[in-house]
Scaffold this active site. Sequence first.
Site: not given
Length: 419
Positions: A169, A309, A320, A341, A346, A405
């Site tokens: 991502c 994010h 975050e 998002k 996403h 990831f």
Amino acid sequence: MASHWTDRRVVVTGLGVVTSLGQSADELWRNIADGKCGIDKITCFDASAFDCQIAAEVRNFTPGAAFPSPKEARRTDRFTQFGITAAHQALLNSGLDLEKVNRDDIGVYIGSGIGGLHTTEEQHKIYMEKGPGRLSPFMIPMLILNMASGLFSMYYKLRGPNIATCSACATATHAMGEAWRCIKMGDAKAMFAGGTEATIVPLGIGGFCAMKAMSTRNDDPKHSSRPFDKDRDGFVMGEGSGVVVLEELEHAKARGARIYCELVGYGNTADANHMTSPSPEGEGAARCMRMALKSAELNPSDVNYINAHGTSTPLGDIAETQAIKTVFGEHARKLVVSSTKGATGHLLGAAGAMEMAICIKAMEHNVAPPTINLDNPDPLCDLDYAANTAREMPINVFVNNSFGFGGHNASLIAKRFVG
């Protein structure tokens, strides 16, 4: 004597996006600012057997003029079609006349987190039902994730640096950051940079469902992605692409380009912690933002807005938030931090570049986009997220975060251009 690499300034001169909420940066921005949502029931296949039956699909999409011919378009996977369409859109938006530049100086960094999952699934079915002799000779070129970057350079004869980043991502944000470095180092005058993804297929949805990473709020798609909300239950898959044109300032000025903003900082770190979970307290993300601030030669107090994010996952949103508080201290309470998002889903490897376009439009209009569906704030997510309503405010410096990831972290910082 040649100037030091840090003396070269890099600006954004073109934007292109393909999303569920619009197939241009202006259309996307209008819908984001209005609090609209592009998530709905999956229509491209029967998802009734899946735990998650919702996604942010790009509908009414055709590759069109970005390709030399319809035949060429048919020889590409959907993710490549998205990427080349967004890159072509960014080219037109930039006003860059390729007949008047040295194409040796123009490069392409368009990545993808997963690549041609449509092709992988379709060709595997053919193999199982009809045998290896019926596989397409285009199978490999269609599924490998570098092909959006490679084909765009071929179609438009762009002979400068060319790679395809792949960091889950964080892919598109790494692509833009590495393209920024490329220009700073003097290896290119302009770069097309971003990401593209098309994973709304049974294998993609099923795989993420097996990880228990997806929202299962199937009866209420518009409210399923809920960044920073106490009732969030996972992310929602989106598809699409985002590509920006980055340009060395003097090159842009020489051709009279419109300049959206100046890209001034880039951070790139690893959590070195866990395959899918963020490092405790968001430590890796904090180091990434600090690195970006250092390269930008800015103080935390200079930042007005952060596009988080913020995927709507239980652990990620908390990590975050903690990272932002670690880096920005008391100033964190004065920032507006939002995740878009909830509206777009996403986009995995395309998310960072699509969100860069949103950030740039936010700066242009001095409006922070809202975090929709934030109705019941998580006590551990206690910053100002512009809940549900866009916020008019001065935006002179923004941070764009992407975390993937594998523990990949990427942060970009841009500021309002001053000549």
